[in-house]
Scaffold this active site. Sequence first.
Site, PDB file in Angstrom:
ATOM      1  N   LYS A 198      95.717  11.540  29.092  1.00 39.13           N
ATOM      2  CA  LYS A 198      94.599  11.447  28.139  1.00 39.13           C
ATOM      3  C   LYS A 198      94.756  12.617  27.184  1.00 39.13           C
ATOM      4  O   LYS A 198      94.472  13.762  27.544  1.00 39.13           O
ATOM      5  CB  LYS A 198      93.234  11.532  28.840  1.00 39.13           C
ATOM      6  CG  LYS A 198      92.936  10.358  29.765  1.00 39.13           C
ATOM      7  CD  LYS A 198      93.335  10.654  31.177  1.00 39.13           C
ATOM      8  CE  LYS A 198      93.037   9.452  32.073  1.00 39.13           C
ATOM      9  NZ  LYS A 198      93.660   9.612  33.400  1.00 39.13           N
TER      10      LYS A 198
ATOM     11  N   LYS B 231      89.787  16.147  37.851  1.00 36.17           N
ATOM     12  CA  LYS B 231      90.986  16.655  38.517  1.00 36.17           C
ATOM     13  C   LYS B 231      91.100  18.138  38.152  1.00 36.17           C
ATOM     14  O   LYS B 231      91.744  18.515  37.163  1.00 36.17           O
ATOM     15  CB  LYS B 231      92.243  15.915  38.064  1.00 36.17           C
ATOM     16  CG  LYS B 231      92.135  14.375  38.158  1.00 36.17           C
ATOM     17  CD  LYS B 231      91.774  13.788  36.832  1.00 36.17           C
ATOM     18  CE  LYS B 231      91.927  12.297  36.711  1.00 36.17           C
ATOM     19  NZ  LYS B 231      91.568  11.444  37.778  1.00 36.17           N
TER      20      LYS B 231
ATOM     21  N   HIS C  55      85.570  11.829  39.116  1.00 34.77           N
ATOM     22  CA  HIS C  55      86.889  11.489  38.592  1.00 34.77           C
ATOM     23  C   HIS C  55      87.636  12.728  38.101  1.00 34.77           C
ATOM     24  O   HIS C  55      88.758  12.637  37.624  1.00 34.77           O
ATOM     25  CB  HIS C  55      86.728  10.475  37.443  1.00 34.77           C
ATOM     26  CG  HIS C  55      88.003   9.841  37.000  1.00 34.77           C
ATOM     27  ND1 HIS C  55      88.621  10.162  35.795  1.00 34.77           N
ATOM     28  CD2 HIS C  55      88.802   8.911  37.585  1.00 34.77           C
ATOM     29  CE1 HIS C  55      89.719   9.448  35.663  1.00 34.77           C
ATOM     30  NE2 HIS C  55      89.857   8.672  36.729  1.00 34.77           N
TER      31      HIS C  55
ATOM     32  N   ASP D 177      95.201  17.441  13.724  1.00 42.16           N
ATOM     33  CA  ASP D 177      95.784  18.374  12.749  1.00 42.16           C
ATOM     34  C   ASP D 177      96.621  19.474  13.399  1.00 42.16           C
ATOM     35  O   ASP D 177      96.829  20.546  12.808  1.00 42.16           O
ATOM     36  CB  ASP D 177      94.692  19.005  11.882  1.00 42.16           C
ATOM     37  CG  ASP D 177      94.070  17.989  10.926  1.00 42.16           C
ATOM     38  OD1 ASP D 177      94.656  16.900  10.756  1.00 42.16           O
ATOM     39  OD2 ASP D 177      92.999  18.279  10.366  1.00 42.16           O
TER      40      ASP D 177
ATOM     41  N   HIS E  71      99.434   7.721  32.386  1.00 44.96           N
ATOM     42  CA  HIS E  71      98.106   8.084  32.868  1.00 44.96           C
ATOM     43  C   HIS E  71      97.513   9.256  32.078  1.00 44.96           C
ATOM     44  O   HIS E  71      96.453   9.777  32.428  1.00 44.96           O
ATOM     45  CB  HIS E  71      98.202   8.438  34.362  1.00 44.96           C
ATOM     46  CG  HIS E  71      96.896   8.489  35.072  1.00 44.96           C
ATOM     47  ND1 HIS E  71      96.391   9.640  35.650  1.00 44.96           N
ATOM     48  CD2 HIS E  71      95.964   7.522  35.319  1.00 44.96           C
ATOM     49  CE1 HIS E  71      95.234   9.392  36.211  1.00 44.96           C
ATOM     50  NE2 HIS E  71      94.940   8.114  36.032  1.00 44.96           N
TER      51      HIS E  71
ATOM     52  N   ASP F 246      90.701  32.030  42.960  1.00 41.32           N
ATOM     53  CA  ASP F 246      90.565  33.490  42.876  1.00 41.32           C
ATOM     54  C   ASP F 246      90.005  34.005  41.554  1.00 41.32           C
ATOM     55  O   ASP F 246      90.341  35.126  41.131  1.00 41.32           O
ATOM     56  CB  ASP F 246      91.918  34.157  43.155  1.00 41.32           C
ATOM     57  CG  ASP F 246      92.419  33.892  44.566  1.00 41.32           C
ATOM     58  OD1 ASP F 246      91.622  33.448  45.398  1.00 41.32           O
ATOM     59  OD2 ASP F 246      93.611  34.121  44.819  1.00 41.32           O
TER      60      ASP F 246
END
Length: 528
Positions: free
Chosen positions: A266, A448, A446, A271, A264, A453
């Site tokens: 991404k 996450k 979508h 470089d 899952h 604080d």
Amino acid sequence: MVQKQKKRKHSKIGSSNISRRTSILKIGILVLLILLQFFIMLLLYRYLEDYDLYWRTGALLVSIFAVLIIVNKQENPAYKLVWVMLILSFPLIGGLLYLFLAGNRTRQKFIKEAQENYLDTFHYLPDDSEVQQDIRNMSKSASVQSTYISKFAGYPAYKKTSVKYFALGEENYACLLDELSKAKHFIFMEYFIIKQGEMWNHVLEILMQKAKEGVDVRLIYDDFGCAMWMPSRFAREMKDAGIKAAPFNPLAPVINLRQNNRDHRKITVIDGYVGFTGGINLADEYINKQCRFGHWKDTGVMLTGEGVWNLTMMFLQTWKLVTKEQETDNYRKYMPAVYQSEPVADDGFVQPYGDTPVDDEIVSENIYLNMINKAKRYIYITTPYLIIDNEMFTALSLAAKSGIDVRIITPGVPDKKLVYMVTQSYYYHLIKSGVKIYQYTPGFIHAKTVVMDDAVATVGTVNFDFRSLYLHFECGVWMYETAAIKDIYKDYMETLKKCDEVTLEEIEKTSRLKRFGQAILRLVAPLL
């Protein structure tokens, strides 16, 4: 004429309707073969009924044995409950089914190879004791969180790393294209979903050009995530274009829990010193070029500097797992300092981390729990799915009851209606505990992200659900005192303006039938 031919050739890569139909046909055949296996098991069960006494005695003993294994396993209690319920409901075949699925040799081999692979490569990551001391000198709370990630997840913390936060997929995409076009040595990409369209076509065009220039271009794609959108010959087409591509955990017509373990992540690394991660896949809905569920709100980060090494190692670990290539002696040539012309100034502390289902450490959930438990003023969360276990529910509720401002943003428009119903089933008791729940009214969120604080934040691929926390290969970036944290907070407050707060009164108006359906779905929540 030559240009037209090139364009025509480019448009054919992974894009034709014939390829799409072929992919759907492939999935249909896989489903039929799996159903056939269930049918054969049913026939075997009916046949063995003729040997009733021996069959029932043996099956019950196996079920008891399976329950003992489940109870003593280091797994989430919710998972244990689902399996025990299955065995109690079907005592003669439940235990056999569990041993067949969970004890499958193919899955055990996959877990063993992944564990050995990670042990073989973790020693390339640097010792961060001095960085940890610097964090400790500034904040004991942050030190506790960072130390856990370093010692038990295995990913060190860094200074000399800048973080750029993207509040929308469109912003992330524009910067990604720009950075890809600058690549001179290598490009590593690892994605759950790649879907033909404007986004992927532009990325692919750059990758093909860079491959022609001699850049080492590699791509890992999850076979399940891409199965509906890319043809079965996708890897071969990439190879013909000069791109090394490998599917993660290819789909197989076999009943096997291994198929639950998806990639899952991404990740893009360019470089060695530029890296991207977050919730954004390579598909048009993530940049609002395709409107499926209203406005798609997603977030990402770009790292520049030493901290990118953690993302590079995550990619190389997975590359070795899926390709079986042995090149660990050369890993140091991908380190940030090899091609980075000038060092990056300190921007707080950055700690990219990975999580896998092949060890006993629930890294992502523990990072979230650490943040919730250490918050002193507020903790703000965005997640597309809210399907949580008792530990997470207790932490959120206790924080809210202790006077911490706990807010969670979830979608206003669902992408999966059943999952959305389960997400909503958690609202009542969380709100009753003092947690504030908001729904993103323009569409689907979508992102996450977690920020607390004004000092600590994380952005990554990890949803607040069982699949992300227990089954998938995931990643994220933990940050302390970086400039991007202010941007994350500001984006959160701007997003709240586009949300409606969920109230107890609204929930109490929900029909009894819907509540009953939610209660039933909660029983199988760990599988969603």
